[in-house]
Each structure stands twice: as structure tokens, then as C-alpha cells.
Design a protein around this motif. Sequence first.
Motif, PDB file in Angstrom:
ATOM      1  N   ASP A  85      -5.498  11.048  -6.265  1.00 34.96           N
ATOM      2  CA  ASP A  85      -5.461  12.127  -7.181  1.00 34.96           C
ATOM      3  C   ASP A  85      -4.269  11.558  -8.395  1.00 34.96           C
ATOM      4  O   ASP A  85      -4.496  12.063  -9.703  1.00 34.96           O
ATOM      5  N   GLN A  86      -3.548  10.682  -8.129  1.00 37.52           N
ATOM      6  CA  GLN A  86      -2.546  10.171  -9.151  1.00 37.52           C
ATOM      7  C   GLN A  86      -3.225   8.880  -9.684  1.00 37.52           C
ATOM      8  O   GLN A  86      -2.568   8.375 -10.746  1.00 37.52           O
TER       9      GLN A  86
ATOM     10  N   ALA B  54      -2.961  10.194   6.136  1.00 33.11           N
ATOM     11  CA  ALA B  54      -3.064  11.403   6.943  1.00 33.11           C
ATOM     12  C   ALA B  54      -3.864  12.013   5.771  1.00 33.11           C
ATOM     13  O   ALA B  54      -3.144  12.463   4.513  1.00 33.11           O
ATOM     14  N   GLY B  55      -4.736  12.987   5.902  1.00 31.35           N
ATOM     15  CA  GLY B  55      -5.467  13.924   5.018  1.00 31.35           C
ATOM     16  C   GLY B  55      -6.394  13.297   4.072  1.00 31.35           C
ATOM     17  O   GLY B  55      -7.042  13.707   3.021  1.00 31.35           O
ATOM     18  N   ASP B  56      -6.556  11.713   4.212  1.00 27.50           N
ATOM     19  CA  ASP B  56      -7.446  11.217   3.262  1.00 27.50           C
ATOM     20  C   ASP B  56      -7.262  11.026   1.772  1.00 27.50           C
ATOM     21  O   ASP B  56      -8.263  11.045   1.014  1.00 27.50           O
ATOM     22  N   ASN B  57      -5.829  11.340   1.412  1.00 29.54           N
ATOM     23  CA  ASN B  57      -5.703  11.427   0.070  1.00 29.54           C
ATOM     24  C   ASN B  57      -5.225  10.148  -0.658  1.00 29.54           C
ATOM     25  O   ASN B  57      -4.937  10.105  -1.860  1.00 29.54           O
ATOM     26  N   GLY B  58      -5.223   8.886   0.353  1.00 31.98           N
ATOM     27  CA  GLY B  58      -4.741   7.595  -0.221  1.00 31.98           C
ATOM     28  C   GLY B  58      -5.000   6.694   0.603  1.00 31.98           C
ATOM     29  O   GLY B  58      -5.610   6.845   1.613  1.00 31.98           O
ATOM     30  N   VAL B  59      -4.655   5.464   0.252  1.00 26.92           N
ATOM     31  CA  VAL B  59      -4.839   4.331   0.823  1.00 26.92           C
ATOM     32  C   VAL B  59      -3.319   3.646   1.100  1.00 26.92           C
ATOM     33  O   VAL B  59      -2.662   3.654  -0.031  1.00 26.92           O
ATOM     34  N   ILE B  60      -3.200   3.004   2.283  1.00 26.64           N
ATOM     35  CA  ILE B  60      -1.806   2.142   2.446  1.00 26.64           C
ATOM     36  C   ILE B  60      -2.202   0.856   2.708  1.00 26.64           C
ATOM     37  O   ILE B  60      -3.172   0.755   3.517  1.00 26.64           O
ATOM     38  N   TRP B  61      -1.322  -0.133   2.462  1.00 30.56           N
ATOM     39  CA  TRP B  61      -1.586  -1.564   2.846  1.00 30.56           C
ATOM     40  C   TRP B  61      -0.256  -1.974   2.747  1.00 30.56           C
ATOM     41  O   TRP B  61       0.867  -1.445   2.106  1.00 30.56           O
TER      42      TRP B  61
ATOM     43  N   THR C 218       9.469   8.926 -10.564  1.00 35.74           N
ATOM     44  CA  THR C 218       8.433   7.849 -11.159  1.00 35.74           C
ATOM     45  C   THR C 218       9.079   6.324 -10.549  1.00 35.74           C
ATOM     46  O   THR C 218       8.377   5.420 -10.928  1.00 35.74           O
ATOM     47  N   ARG C 219      10.199   6.405  -9.832  1.00 36.73           N
ATOM     48  CA  ARG C 219      10.538   5.011  -9.194  1.00 36.73           C
ATOM     49  C   ARG C 219      10.412   4.877  -8.030  1.00 36.73           C
ATOM     50  O   ARG C 219      10.326   5.660  -7.119  1.00 36.73           O
ATOM     51  N   ALA C 220      10.368   3.693  -7.727  1.00 35.73           N
ATOM     52  CA  ALA C 220       9.936   3.234  -6.346  1.00 35.73           C
ATOM     53  C   ALA C 220      11.258   3.401  -5.375  1.00 35.73           C
ATOM     54  O   ALA C 220      12.368   3.642  -5.785  1.00 35.73           O
ATOM     55  N   ALA C 221      10.927   3.575  -3.940  1.00 42.28           N
ATOM     56  CA  ALA C 221      11.911   3.880  -3.239  1.00 42.28           C
ATOM     57  C   ALA C 221      12.759   2.495  -3.137  1.00 42.28           C
ATOM     58  O   ALA C 221      12.540   1.215  -3.318  1.00 42.28           O
TER      59      ALA C 221
END
Length: 799
Positions: free
Chosen positions: A170-171, A151-158, A230-233
Amino acid sequence: MRTRYALFLTLLATTGIYAQAPVVAASSRSPVATPDPISIEQAMADPDWIGPPVESAWWSWDGKRAYFPLKRKGSGLHDLYGVDVSGGAPIAVIADNERAAIDAANPVYDSAHRRSAFVRNGDVFVRDLQSGLLTQLTRGNEAAADPHFTAGDNGVIWHVDGTWYLYRFDQRLASTVVALKTEKDPAAKPDKADAFRDMQLRLFDTLRKDKQERDDQRAQNQRLRNADPTRAAAPIYLGDDVAIQATSLSPDGRWLIAVVAPKEGDAGRVGKLQKYVTESGYEEQEDERLRVGRNSPAGQTVKLVDLRDGSVANLSVDALPGIDVDPLAAMRKAAGKDALKGHRPMRVGGLQWTNDGRNVAVELLSVDNKDRWIATVDFAAKALRSAHRLTDPAWVNDFAFNEFGWLPDSKTLWLLSEQSGYSHLYTLVPGSAARERTHGDWETSAVQPSADGRRAWFVCNRKWSGAYEVCEIDLASDSVKEVTALEGVEDFTLSPDEHQLLVRYSGSYLPPQLAVVPADGGNAAMLTDTRTDAYKARHFLQPQFVQVPSTHGAKPVWAKLYRPTQLEPGKHYPVVMFVHGAGYLQNVFKRFTYYFREQMFNQMLVQNGYVVLDMDYRGSAGHGRDWRTAIYRQMGHPELDDYRDGVAWMIANQQGDAQHVGVYGGSYGGFMSLMAMFRAPDVFRAGAALRPVTDWSQYENDYTSAILNTPDIDPEAYKTSSPIEFADGLRGSLLICHGMMDDNVFFQDSVRLVQRLIELKKTDWSFEPYPLERHSFEQPESWLDEYRRIDALFERALK
């Protein structure tokens, strides 16, 4: 018997019932010329002599080129080709070292159409559609799937299996959003109280201290993870009693939906395919599928994961209309089976999120095949809410027409439904009634809405059931128009700027090719012709498309007629009826047929003095819901009525010989050839049943249970529909052919029928096994052997 039938045909002819039938001309793209003679050796030769079809195609990122794989001659390998859609440079093979710069098929776009994302060789890539810059997001050995923009086109999920990832532009960092585990949560409290365990912890300080240490360590790890961005969920545990069937992450990263099924259960007894001619020299076995009803699919559960706190809840289905009403209750009671308790089991057909991630549509199909719901999710109540229900007393079509999605406004659902009797496009805002957007006795499929939601393109057969075009609908006015004039459209893909369509099309003797067409309509520019010079040089017998009137209350039956240009006055021609396979398949159309060998064989039969008819019998695709479901609980009966009418029409209109009628076909066509020979011996003198279903209780679950329910509750449907039950009716000459490695219709099907024919003391039949062939024959030698035998059968029995 034959004499009475001949008198019946004469009556029909003299009364004029079969005197008139609309005829559609042969394909306009094929030259009308005297057909070149074709031999059985040529017809059954390796199809490399025809040239490879274009099996799939996609656009380059800038819309200037099309890419497509083609099979190599003499090999199963494929090479990648490219062609400029402007018609400039010739088709060129793409070198191996050039592939890294090329996009893959099925890209997804962000809401502004500034970027595309796709998976190639299991890795995720993003293309900047302004600059052309290609960015690789992953490089691994596990295949990524289902890329979408956030949402907002700020990244990609897969995702890779049950783990979802996010790449933020951005990151410039890929991170794990959620990892699902089908294990017990180690931090969860025990499911049940256990006095013995409590006693152990009370009596032994060491055990109590070790447990406390473990609990403290887990708590600390969780606090540190929550405090450290910085850590994953942390993983989310679904329990060790389920298996993950599908997952879907919302574009805003707020929710995840997991579709699960019970992990444990009776696996059932699978079929054992026996292989006799093997590389090792020893006989070998191969596990195959279950039989219908031996272990019906378990229902699936839809789980909602709140990614803010990791909580997991089962989505309630209580609000789905009809979910607790068993449409097979009376049948179940008559069979002495227990009534269903609670909700009917369901399976999930698909999930579609809105672009903003605030809503999701879930397609649910009842395991009994009678209902399809498209539901939305009430996140607060953790419940599914029905947006649209399609119900059918026969069976809901889960073979096709189940597409759905959201328009770009993230409020309006679009979907396909057969509720009017034909597949059409509908739109709705959840909570309101669906609005039918396309109308008529024709079918809508392969919908592609525009990026602005103002229009959509789809495949249609508005002119007649066998002519397929790309249509466009203006969603403001519901006006529909054809934008192609190719008659044999297979599928299409919108260019990135939505100004052009890349269309795969075909013809009666033209394997699928590529063309580019303006998205608003206009002339097609042909991009490929992959046929060999030898094939292009031939003139083939073009089928005539005819309508055979029905004497059984159905609509006229569309058919392909193969006959000489001029019938010799006073001559009566032996008749051959071809039956296409798959049941729910269309063969009377202007596309290239799956049965291209049989089509050439039909021409050879005409050369040798026969007339041939190929019908889209009831049950076939392309003709609407009522046509599809006419065979419910009585497979082989309406279809045989249609073929009886076809024979009568051939005798009344094409100088067919009532005393010399044959039939042949493979798979479902083999099944129908048996039904014709066993149930209508007064009509059919000879038949060739290739890889036939002889007993539907031996076939697989998904296909068969939709049409005949399951044998435990509807045994009469199976008895009514299985040729082995009618084998005593055989009077004519029968040939049975079957691949011994058939993994679709088991070789056992034909073996059981052979034993039945032996015990019935039938004489004029033969059985030909093919040791190294599966369901669809691969070797030209097998094809040639099989069709030589069919040809010899017809020459002996029909002349």
C-alpha cells in the motif's frame, strides 16, 4: 589362508546359503540389447560426450513453461533454456536480454496464492499471479535472502546479512525493520563499576560535561526517531563478543530471532594444502579445514528480540528434555576428561514461522550428535519448549531427513523423523504427541504440503529401496499413493496452481531429465533429452539389481551386478568389487549414478572377462536408521563383512574365482579398499584405493564426530576404524592414487600411509600422485591415467 577361504566358500555354495537371491530386472526404460564394447578412453572421456544433465528446473509464473540451466559443451558456463510443458514449442535458449522477465527458482507464495516472491541475482521481485505483473523491490550489490510475505499478505520481508527490510504494497516503500549490530550499545551503562573512571568524572568538569552532552544527544535522537514514522528503526546491539549465524523475522514484524556464537575463541590449527604446479611458478599454500576434535564447534545461543522496545533476551533451553544429560559421560570419564557442566552445547538447524507470525519452530541439534529437538518459543517466558525430541545412541541423522514446517492452519507442525527406524512424515500440535502419517520400511523425503493443508507430496521408495517416485498423501485419511512411475525420481516442484509436478528423473545410463506429471497421478510427458546422438546410439551393459544374503544378522544387502548375459559353463571369472564413496550415499538405485565413469569401467571389465559387484554396504543411504548407524564406532567393519558376503555370493552364484578377487573405490570407497586389503588379505588379492581416508583422526569434524565421536574421548573408535592401524596385514597388490590438491581428504593421508608401508617393508604396492587434481578429478587425462593403472593392476594380479 586363501585355501581355507576357498573351502569356506565351497561349503556355503553346497549348503545352499547363497543359492537363492531376489533379482530385479534392469531398468525398464533402457532397451535390452547386446552392449556395445566400450574402451577405457571413452569411459574416462570428458562427460560432454554424454550430454549435460538437467541440474535444476523451475516453473514460469503461469505454469506454462519450465526453465533450466544447461552446461555448455567444452565450457563450465551455463545457458538458460525454456520449454513449453504442453509439448508445443521446442526447447529454446533464453537470450541474455530476455532474462529480466523470467522468475527464479524457489519462489514463495502468499497465503491466497495471488502473488509470488523470489530472489534473482541478489534482488527481490514480486509477481502478480493474476496479471503477470513483475515488480522489482530492490536493486543493489548486496545479496538479499529469505523473502517471505508478511502476515495478512500486505507486504514482503527479506534480509541482507543482519538487516531486515519490509516492502508494503500500500505504501510502495521499502524500509528497514531492524538492523543488528555485533557491537556494544553506545547508550548502555558500563558493564562494571570503575572507581578510576568515577574519579575522572568527579575531578574534571570538562569530561563530565562532554559525557552529559553525548548522553543528551543520544536521548534526543532516540526521541526524534520514535516520533517520526518516516525514519528507520534504531539499530539493535547484540554485543561485541558474538557473531551472527542466522536471523529470522516474524511475518507480523513483532519478533526477531538471532542465532549467535562466540566471536572469539581458539580457531584451531587448519590444514595447509601445498600446491607445487602453480600459475606463478612458485610453490604455494592454501588454508583448508580443521581436523576432527582439534577445535569442536562452539555451541550456539538463540536470542529473541522484541521489536516493540528493542529488548534482547537469550531463550532458555532448560525445558528441553535431556539437555543436561551427557550421553558421553562414561566415555569422557574413562578418557580422563572433565565432566560437562550445565547444558550440552547445541547448534540451530533451522527456523520456521507460522504464516500469522504468532509461533515459530526451531530445530536444535546437540553438538555431540545424539539429539535433535524441534521446539517452539514461549514468548512470555523467553524460553524454548520441546515439541518433538529425536534421540539416538549412535547419532541423529543431520545429513538428511530434518525437514519441518507448519501447515497453513498455523497450528500444526509437520516434520520428518527416523524414530520408527525409517524417515517418515509426522504431524503434531505443540503440546501433544506426534502422529506418524507415513509408515513402512521405506523413506519419506522432500515434503511439499499443499496450499490448503489437505495433502502433501514427497519423494518415496515404497516399491524397493532403489526405485524412487513422487508420492502423495491425503492428510485426512493417511492414504498414500505413487503419482509417478519413473523409478528414478531425483526431485520435483509443484506448479503455481498445484495441478502439475515438474519432475527431474534419471536412469542407470540416463542423466537427469525433465518431465511433467499431473499432481494427482497420470502419464508423464517427457520434456527433455539432453543426451548426445553418440551417447544415445550406444547400448550399455545394464546392471542387475540383486539382494545378497548376509551372514552377519543384517538384512540382505542390495547390490548392482555386472556380468555377461551368459556365463561360460565351467569357467571361473575373476571378481571385482566396486565400493561407492561418501559412506552415507546410495548407489544401488535406478537413478543416474554419480559414478557414471566407474559404471562404464565396470562394463569394460565384464568385456575383459570379469564379473563385478557394487554394494550398498551398511552405512549407505536409502535403507533406514539401523543400516545407517551399524558402523557407529567401527567404520570399515560391518561394511567389510558385507563385502565378504558379496564375494562369497559371487563365487557361489556367478562363477566367481575365489583365488582372484579385487576391489576398488574412491574416498570412502578408497578407505574401504584399504580395509579390505589390510583386514581381509585372504579374500582380496588386489585393490585400488583412490583418494582414501587412511586415518579418521585427520578428517573433518562434522562427518567424523557423528560416527566416531572425537579422538580425545573415543580414541579406540579411531584406532578400530583407521586403515593405517592395519597396514601390516597387506599381502596382495595395492595401488594408491591421490590428488595433491585434495581439499577434502588431504594428500597427507596417503603420504602418511606410504611412510607406514615403507617402514613395514611392504613390497607389492605403488603410489600415484596427481599434482593438479583435488578430491574429485576434473581433467579427463587424470581420469584416464588413473583407470589405466587400475586396469593394469587387475590384469596383472587377477588373471
